[in-house]
Design a protein around this motif. Structure first.
Motif, mmCIF file in Angstrom:
data_model
loop_
_atom_site.group_PDB
_atom_site.id
_atom_site.type_symbol
_atom_site.label_atom_id
_atom_site.label_comp_id
_atom_site.label_asym_id
_atom_site.label_seq_id
_atom_site.Cartn_x
_atom_site.Cartn_y
_atom_site.Cartn_z
ATOM 1 N N GLU A 95 0.841 -1.154 0.176
ATOM 2 C CA GLU A 95 -0.113 0.106 0.117
ATOM 3 C C GLU A 95 0.901 1.281 -0.040
ATOM 4 O O GLU A 95 0.655 2.088 -0.499
ATOM 5 C CB GLU A 95 -0.875 0.055 1.179
ATOM 6 C CG GLU A 95 -1.766 1.128 1.298
ATOM 7 C CD GLU A 95 -2.954 0.652 1.925
ATOM 8 O OE1 GLU A 95 -2.957 -0.031 2.941
ATOM 9 O OE2 GLU A 95 -3.967 1.986 1.987
ATOM 10 N N LEU A 98 2.064 1.925 -3.427
ATOM 11 C CA LEU A 98 1.392 2.596 -4.196
ATOM 12 C C LEU A 98 0.783 3.999 -3.875
ATOM 13 O O LEU A 98 0.659 4.719 -4.721
ATOM 14 C CB LEU A 98 -0.303 1.528 -4.147
ATOM 15 C CG LEU A 98 -0.342 0.345 -4.670
ATOM 16 C CD1 LEU A 98 -1.371 -0.535 -4.487
ATOM 17 C CD2 LEU A 98 0.286 0.252 -6.079
ATOM 18 N N ASN A 114 -8.481 8.646 -5.490
ATOM 19 C CA ASN A 114 -9.151 7.407 -5.088
ATOM 20 C C ASN A 114 -9.746 6.725 -6.035
ATOM 21 O O ASN A 114 -9.893 5.393 -5.810
ATOM 22 C CB ASN A 114 -10.305 7.905 -3.896
ATOM 23 C CG ASN A 114 -9.292 8.421 -2.854
ATOM 24 O OD1 ASN A 114 -8.180 8.012 -2.357
ATOM 25 N ND2 ASN A 114 -10.185 9.185 -1.971
ATOM 26 N N LEU A 117 -7.087 4.631 -7.681
ATOM 27 C CA LEU A 117 -6.662 3.502 -6.932
ATOM 28 C C LEU A 117 -7.727 2.271 -6.693
ATOM 29 O O LEU A 117 -7.555 1.169 -6.756
ATOM 30 C CB LEU A 117 -6.574 4.082 -5.318
ATOM 31 C CG LEU A 117 -5.867 3.076 -4.251
ATOM 32 C CD1 LEU A 117 -4.453 2.582 -4.952
ATOM 33 C CD2 LEU A 117 -5.520 3.609 -2.932
ATOM 34 N N ASN A 118 -9.053 2.684 -6.859
ATOM 35 C CA ASN A 118 -10.026 1.645 -6.894
ATOM 36 C C ASN A 118 -9.855 0.791 -8.120
ATOM 37 O O ASN A 118 -9.904 -0.416 -8.362
ATOM 38 C CB ASN A 118 -11.476 2.191 -6.950
ATOM 39 C CG ASN A 118 -11.590 2.526 -5.407
ATOM 40 O OD1 ASN A 118 -10.967 2.162 -4.463
ATOM 41 N ND2 ASN A 118 -12.810 3.541 -5.498
ATOM 42 N N ASN A 121 -7.040 -1.683 -7.838
ATOM 43 C CA ASN A 121 -7.133 -2.530 -6.923
ATOM 44 C C ASN A 121 -8.136 -3.628 -7.838
ATOM 45 O O ASN A 121 -7.730 -4.726 -7.351
ATOM 46 C CB ASN A 121 -7.827 -2.142 -5.586
ATOM 47 C CG ASN A 121 -6.915 -1.334 -4.651
ATOM 48 O OD1 ASN A 121 -5.812 -1.750 -4.798
ATOM 49 N ND2 ASN A 121 -7.408 -0.676 -3.914
ATOM 50 N N GLU A 122 -9.005 -3.108 -8.524
ATOM 51 C CA GLU A 122 -9.826 -4.037 -9.236
ATOM 52 C C GLU A 122 -8.940 -4.782 -10.225
ATOM 53 O O GLU A 122 -9.231 -5.941 -10.696
ATOM 54 C CB GLU A 122 -10.948 -3.313 -10.174
ATOM 55 C CG GLU A 122 -12.068 -3.019 -9.076
ATOM 56 C CD GLU A 122 -12.898 -1.972 -9.867
ATOM 57 O OE1 GLU A 122 -12.975 -1.942 -11.215
ATOM 58 O OE2 GLU A 122 -13.678 -1.193 -9.184
ATOM 59 N N PRO A 125 -6.178 -7.493 -8.131
ATOM 60 C CA PRO A 125 -6.746 -7.859 -6.906
ATOM 61 C C PRO A 125 -5.806 -8.348 -6.012
ATOM 62 O O PRO A 125 -5.766 -8.156 -4.855
ATOM 63 C CB PRO A 125 -8.015 -8.785 -7.249
ATOM 64 C CG PRO A 125 -7.532 -9.118 -8.869
ATOM 65 C CD PRO A 125 -6.742 -8.201 -9.342
ATOM 66 N N LEU A 127 -2.831 -7.413 -5.369
ATOM 67 C CA LEU A 127 -1.990 -5.969 -4.701
ATOM 68 C C LEU A 127 -3.024 -5.893 -3.441
ATOM 69 O O LEU A 127 -2.705 -5.508 -2.546
ATOM 70 C CB LEU A 127 -1.846 -5.139 -5.566
ATOM 71 C CG LEU A 127 -0.794 -5.419 -6.865
ATOM 72 C CD1 LEU A 127 -0.481 -4.366 -7.652
ATOM 73 C CD2 LEU A 127 0.537 -6.109 -6.158
ATOM 74 N N HIS A 128 -4.139 -5.925 -3.666
ATOM 75 C CA HIS A 128 -5.240 -5.228 -2.681
ATOM 76 C C HIS A 128 -5.127 -6.348 -1.610
ATOM 77 O O HIS A 128 -5.113 -5.850 -0.589
ATOM 78 C CB HIS A 128 -6.695 -5.117 -3.379
ATOM 79 C CG HIS A 128 -7.671 -4.678 -2.438
ATOM 80 N ND1 HIS A 128 -7.413 -3.211 -1.900
ATOM 81 C CD2 HIS A 128 -8.728 -4.969 -1.952
ATOM 82 C CE1 HIS A 128 -8.244 -3.030 -0.929
ATOM 83 N NE2 HIS A 128 -9.268 -4.143 -1.040
ATOM 84 N N GLU A 129 -5.261 -7.555 -2.010
ATOM 85 C CA GLU A 129 -5.274 -8.605 -0.871
ATOM 86 C C GLU A 129 -3.915 -8.480 -0.073
ATOM 87 O O GLU A 129 -3.776 -8.709 1.250
ATOM 88 C CB GLU A 129 -5.251 -9.846 -1.663
ATOM 89 C CG GLU A 129 -6.621 -10.511 -1.997
ATOM 90 C CD GLU A 129 -6.190 -11.661 -3.172
ATOM 91 O OE1 GLU A 129 -5.484 -12.438 -3.071
ATOM 92 O OE2 GLU A 129 -7.447 -11.574 -3.988
ATOM 93 N N ARG A 131 -2.024 -5.842 0.529
ATOM 94 C CA ARG A 131 -1.712 -4.441 0.781
ATOM 95 C C ARG A 131 -0.898 -4.139 1.953
ATOM 96 O O ARG A 131 0.064 -3.242 2.065
ATOM 97 C CB ARG A 131 -2.906 -3.472 0.750
ATOM 98 C CG ARG A 131 -4.072 -3.981 1.775
ATOM 99 C CD ARG A 131 -5.233 -3.213 1.543
ATOM 100 N NE ARG A 131 -6.249 -3.518 2.398
ATOM 101 C CZ ARG A 131 -7.109 -4.582 2.186
ATOM 102 N NH1 ARG A 131 -6.899 -5.377 1.255
ATOM 103 N NH2 ARG A 131 -8.053 -4.786 3.130
#
Ligand code: ATP
Length: 257
Positions: A95, A98, A114, A117-118, A121-122, A125, A127-129, A131
């Motif tokens: 995170e 990013l 923001n 960033l969404n 993340n989509e 995924p 990277l979101h997991e 973070r």
């Protein structure tokens, strides 16, 4: 609209010239594969565009000459660079890496940080997991995705990516390349993708440019280059063996002079 041009671009390390007059024109929204064998000059061309090597000749970004600017200035003007070997901050979390990308974005696009960033993340995924994880703990493929995502969050006008397939399995590479395509479509991004892996990069590129020993030896639509003898010849530095009734589009003179 033309995003990037180079004219008679020459680059050298010390007294040794390794790019011998490269002319390029890249249009907005294109994915251009920059192909060539080891040592052909792909990395040097990307470094010359982002002002990291000694070079001469003209380079323009959206019509503005950038060839006398510093690396920091061309980055602010919108050239993002993912160097070979990735370049993430391994001690920081995913995170935090990013967020650094977001900090690098120009003022006019700060408001959409923001939202962007969404989308990142989509698109990535994993990277979101991950973070909260240290970037140094990611696998090669994940680290490559992080390096690309961080560069994308700066919302570059033109993204230069150097050999992203290095050390990645073909499927992971293809997955990454497909993400380039979807973000190109979402953000009208323009991408110059230096790759030795011609087969995979031609699947996502619109156009390809082949370098042979510091010169453009071949260029044309990616679809026309797949399985073409001239591509193989350009890699090997041989004369093209394409049959006369199947001429290669915009072949530029001799492959090896
Ligand atoms: P690869 O696919 O192997 O990364 P490349 O097409 O990216 O190759 P470059 O790395 O641009 O090629 O190298 C072009 C030429 O410049 C090569 O002959 C290389 O040896 C030389 N070269 C690259 N970096 C340096 C450097 N830092 N100092 C001196 N010569 C260099």
């Amino acid at each position: 609209m033309t995003v990037l041009t180079t004219q008679n671009l020459r680059a050298r390390y010390g007294g040794v010239e390794v790019l011998h007059g490269v002319d390029l024109a890249i249009e907005e929204g294109e994915i251009v594969a920059l192909l060539g064998a080891n040592g052909a000059g792909k990395t040097t061309l990307l470094r010359a565009i982002c002002r990291q090597v000694d070079s001469s000749g003209a380079i323009t970004l959206d019509g503005t000459r950038i060839d006398k600017m510093t690396t920091a200035r061309v980055a602010r003007l919108g050239i993002g660079h993912v160097p070979e070997g990735r370049g993430t901050f391994t001690e920081l979390t995913v995170e935090e890496n990013l967020r650094l990308g977001i900090l690098a974005r120009p003022r006019p696009v700060r408001a959409t940080a923001n939202e962007d960033l969404n989308l990142i993340n989509e698109t990535f995924p994993v990277l979101h997991e991950m973070r909260g994880r240290q970037a140094g703990a990611l696998s090669g493929g994940q680290a490559q995705m992080l390096a690309v995502a961080r560069a994308l969050l700066a919302r570059p006008r033109l993204l230069l990516v150097d050999e992203p397939s290095l050390g990645l399995a073909p499927l992971t590479t293809l997955e990454l390349f497909n993400r380039f395509q979807s973000l190109r479509d979402a953000w009208s991004l323009t991408i110059l993708l230096a790759e030795q892996n011609a087969r995979l990069s031609l699947r996502v590129a619109d156009r390809a440019v082949v370098l042979t020993r510091g010169r453009v030896s071949l260029e044309g639509p990616a679809a026309d280059l797949q399985d073409h003898d001239a591509l193989r010849a350009a890699y090997l530095g041989e004369a093209p063996s394409a049959p006369a009734d199947r001429p290669f589009p915009s072949t530029r003179g001799a492959l090896d002079d």
